[in-house]
Write a protein that holds these residues in place. Structure first.
Motif, PDB file in Angstrom:
ATOM      1  N   UNK A   1       0.822  -1.215   0.000  1.00  0.00           N
ATOM      2  CA  UNK A   1       0.000   0.000   0.000  1.00  0.00           C
ATOM      3  C   UNK A   1       0.854   1.263   0.000  1.00  0.00           C
ATOM      4  N   UNK A   2       2.103   1.168   0.450  1.00  0.00           N
ATOM      5  CA  UNK A   2       2.929   2.360   0.607  1.00  0.00           C
ATOM      6  C   UNK A   2       4.136   2.427  -0.317  1.00  0.00           C
ATOM      7  N   UNK A   3       4.559   1.298  -0.861  1.00  0.00           N
ATOM      8  CA  UNK A   3       5.792   1.285  -1.669  1.00  0.00           C
ATOM      9  C   UNK A   3       5.523   1.848  -3.056  1.00  0.00           C
ATOM     10  N   UNK A   4       6.579   2.448  -3.603  1.00  0.00           N
ATOM     11  CA  UNK A   4       6.456   2.938  -4.979  1.00  0.00           C
ATOM     12  C   UNK A   4       6.625   1.770  -5.936  1.00  0.00           C
ATOM     13  N   UNK A   5       6.926   2.022  -7.163  1.00  0.00           N
ATOM     14  CA  UNK A   5       7.021   0.976  -8.173  1.00  0.00           C
ATOM     15  C   UNK A   5       8.336   0.225  -8.197  1.00  0.00           C
ATOM     16  N   UNK A   6       9.135   0.328  -7.149  1.00  0.00           N
ATOM     17  CA  UNK A   6      10.436  -0.347  -7.123  1.00  0.00           C
ATOM     18  C   UNK A   6      10.260  -1.858  -7.251  1.00  0.00           C
ATOM     19  N   UNK A   7      11.190  -2.516  -7.925  1.00  0.00           N
ATOM     20  CA  UNK A   7      11.119  -3.975  -8.036  1.00  0.00           C
ATOM     21  C   UNK A   7      11.234  -4.642  -6.663  1.00  0.00           C
ATOM     22  N   UNK A   8      10.540  -5.752  -6.503  1.00  0.00           N
ATOM     23  CA  UNK A   8      10.563  -6.517  -5.257  1.00  0.00           C
ATOM     24  C   UNK A   8      11.066  -7.913  -5.595  1.00  0.00           C
ATOM     25  N   UNK A   9      12.134  -8.318  -4.914  1.00  0.00           N
ATOM     26  CA  UNK A   9      12.722  -9.637  -5.132  1.00  0.00           C
ATOM     27  C   UNK A   9      12.754 -10.376  -3.796  1.00  0.00           C
ATOM     28  N   UNK A  10      12.115 -11.533  -3.769  1.00  0.00           N
ATOM     29  CA  UNK A  10      12.024 -12.326  -2.541  1.00  0.00           C
ATOM     30  C   UNK A  10      12.830 -13.602  -2.708  1.00  0.00           C
ATOM     31  N   UNK A  11      13.769 -13.813  -1.793  1.00  0.00           N
ATOM     32  CA  UNK A  11      14.571 -15.032  -1.781  1.00  0.00           C
ATOM     33  C   UNK A  11      13.975 -15.993  -0.772  1.00  0.00           C
ATOM     34  N   UNK A  12      13.636 -17.182  -1.249  1.00  0.00           N
ATOM     35  CA  UNK A  12      13.069 -18.210  -0.374  1.00  0.00           C
ATOM     36  C   UNK A  12      13.952 -19.449  -0.435  1.00  0.00           C
ATOM     37  N   UNK A  13      14.394 -19.876   0.733  1.00  0.00           N
ATOM     38  CA  UNK A  13      15.197 -21.086   0.840  1.00  0.00           C
ATOM     39  C   UNK A  13      14.586 -21.936   1.949  1.00  0.00           C
ATOM     40  N   UNK A  14      13.628 -22.747   1.568  1.00  0.00           N
ATOM     41  CA  UNK A  14      12.891 -23.561   2.527  1.00  0.00           C
ATOM     42  C   UNK A  14      13.362 -25.009   2.398  1.00  0.00           C
ATOM     43  N   UNK A  15      13.993 -25.506   3.439  1.00  0.00           N
ATOM     44  CA  UNK A  15      14.569 -26.848   3.419  1.00  0.00           C
ATOM     45  C   UNK A  15      13.475 -27.902   3.493  1.00  0.00           C
ATOM     46  N   UNK A  16      12.517 -27.684   4.381  1.00  0.00           N
ATOM     47  CA  UNK A  16      11.413 -28.624   4.577  1.00  0.00           C
ATOM     48  C   UNK A  16      10.182 -27.825   4.953  1.00  0.00           C
ATOM     49  N   UNK A  17       9.006 -28.257   4.485  1.00  0.00           N
ATOM     50  CA  UNK A  17       7.760 -27.617   4.916  1.00  0.00           C
ATOM     51  C   UNK A  17       6.630 -28.625   4.851  1.00  0.00           C
ATOM     52  N   UNK A  18       5.627 -28.394   5.701  1.00  0.00           N
ATOM     53  CA  UNK A  18       4.467 -29.290   5.753  1.00  0.00           C
ATOM     54  C   UNK A  18       3.358 -28.776   4.822  1.00  0.00           C
ATOM     55  N   UNK A  19       2.253 -29.508   4.782  1.00  0.00           N
ATOM     56  CA  UNK A  19       1.172 -29.149   3.859  1.00  0.00           C
ATOM     57  C   UNK A  19       0.525 -27.807   4.214  1.00  0.00           C
ATOM     58  N   UNK A  20       0.427 -27.490   5.504  1.00  0.00           N
ATOM     59  CA  UNK A  20      -0.134 -26.184   5.891  1.00  0.00           C
ATOM     60  C   UNK A  20       0.755 -25.044   5.397  1.00  0.00           C
ATOM     61  N   UNK A  21       2.058 -25.244   5.493  1.00  0.00           N
ATOM     62  CA  UNK A  21       2.982 -24.226   4.989  1.00  0.00           C
ATOM     63  C   UNK A  21       2.893 -24.123   3.476  1.00  0.00           C
ATOM     64  N   UNK A  22       2.722 -25.254   2.806  1.00  0.00           N
ATOM     65  CA  UNK A  22       2.587 -25.243   1.351  1.00  0.00           C
ATOM     66  C   UNK A  22       1.399 -24.385   0.939  1.00  0.00           C
ATOM     67  N   UNK A  23       0.281 -24.547   1.608  1.00  0.00           N
ATOM     68  CA  UNK A  23      -0.908 -23.737   1.331  1.00  0.00           C
ATOM     69  C   UNK A  23      -0.617 -22.257   1.593  1.00  0.00           C
ATOM     70  N   UNK A  24       0.088 -21.986   2.683  1.00  0.00           N
ATOM     71  CA  UNK A  24       0.437 -20.603   3.017  1.00  0.00           C
ATOM     72  C   UNK A  24       1.345 -20.002   1.954  1.00  0.00           C
ATOM     73  N   UNK A  25       2.327 -20.766   1.481  1.00  0.00           N
ATOM     74  CA  UNK A  25       3.207 -20.263   0.430  1.00  0.00           C
ATOM     75  C   UNK A  25       2.423 -20.001  -0.852  1.00  0.00           C
ATOM     76  N   UNK A  26       1.458 -20.870  -1.156  1.00  0.00           N
ATOM     77  CA  UNK A  26       0.634 -20.629  -2.342  1.00  0.00           C
ATOM     78  C   UNK A  26      -0.164 -19.335  -2.168  1.00  0.00           C
TER      79      UNK A  26
END
Length: 128
Positions: free
Chosen positions: A51-76
């Motif tokens: 809501x507050x950021x300008x048009x700057x690019x956003x890059x998200x680094x995700x390094x998830x070693x293990x996750x369960x099904x609830x986390x999978x849904x959350x990531x989706x």
């Protein structure tokens, strides 16, 4: 806007979103007892950020070693939120980092990548 940072625990990842440096990272394992309680503050922060950021690019680094099904849904849900933002004209990149020996993490990244339309989703293999 202030940084959003959560230390890792044995069952939840380190999250560090630094809007000043435009650095966004989620790293570790993800099987918290209550995914909603753990991740909802992150979603709230991201909503305020977009809501507050300008048009700057956003890059998200995700390094998830293990996750369960609830986390999978959350990531989706996270990727859908980012895809929606990209649909509004934002330049958003997700780097899904996985160890070369972690085939399941690579396959999950491939599945997530198939479900997004507008964000750039990179599979990034790394070695020790």
């Amino acid at each position: 806007m202030s940084r959003y940072s959560v230390p890792a625990t044995p069952s939840s990842p380190y999250i560090n979103f630094d809007p000043k440096a435009m650095s966004f990272e989620i790293k570790g394992e993800s099987y918290p007892e209550n995914c909603g309680a753990f991740y909802n503050p992150m979603f709230d922060w991201l909503t305020r950020f977009f809501d507050t950021v300008n048009g700057a690019p956003v890059e998200i680094d995700m390094e998830i070693v293990y996750f369960n099904s609830s986390s999978s849904k959350t990531f989706m849900d996270l990727f859908e939120m980012l895809d929606d933002q990209a649909g509004r004209g934002r330049n958003i990149v997700v780097n899904w980092r996985y160890h070369e020996e972690n085939e399941s993490a690579m396959e999950c990244g491939e599945e997530f990548m198939e479900d997004v339309e507008r964000i750039k989703f990179n599979l990034v293999e790394f070695t020790d």
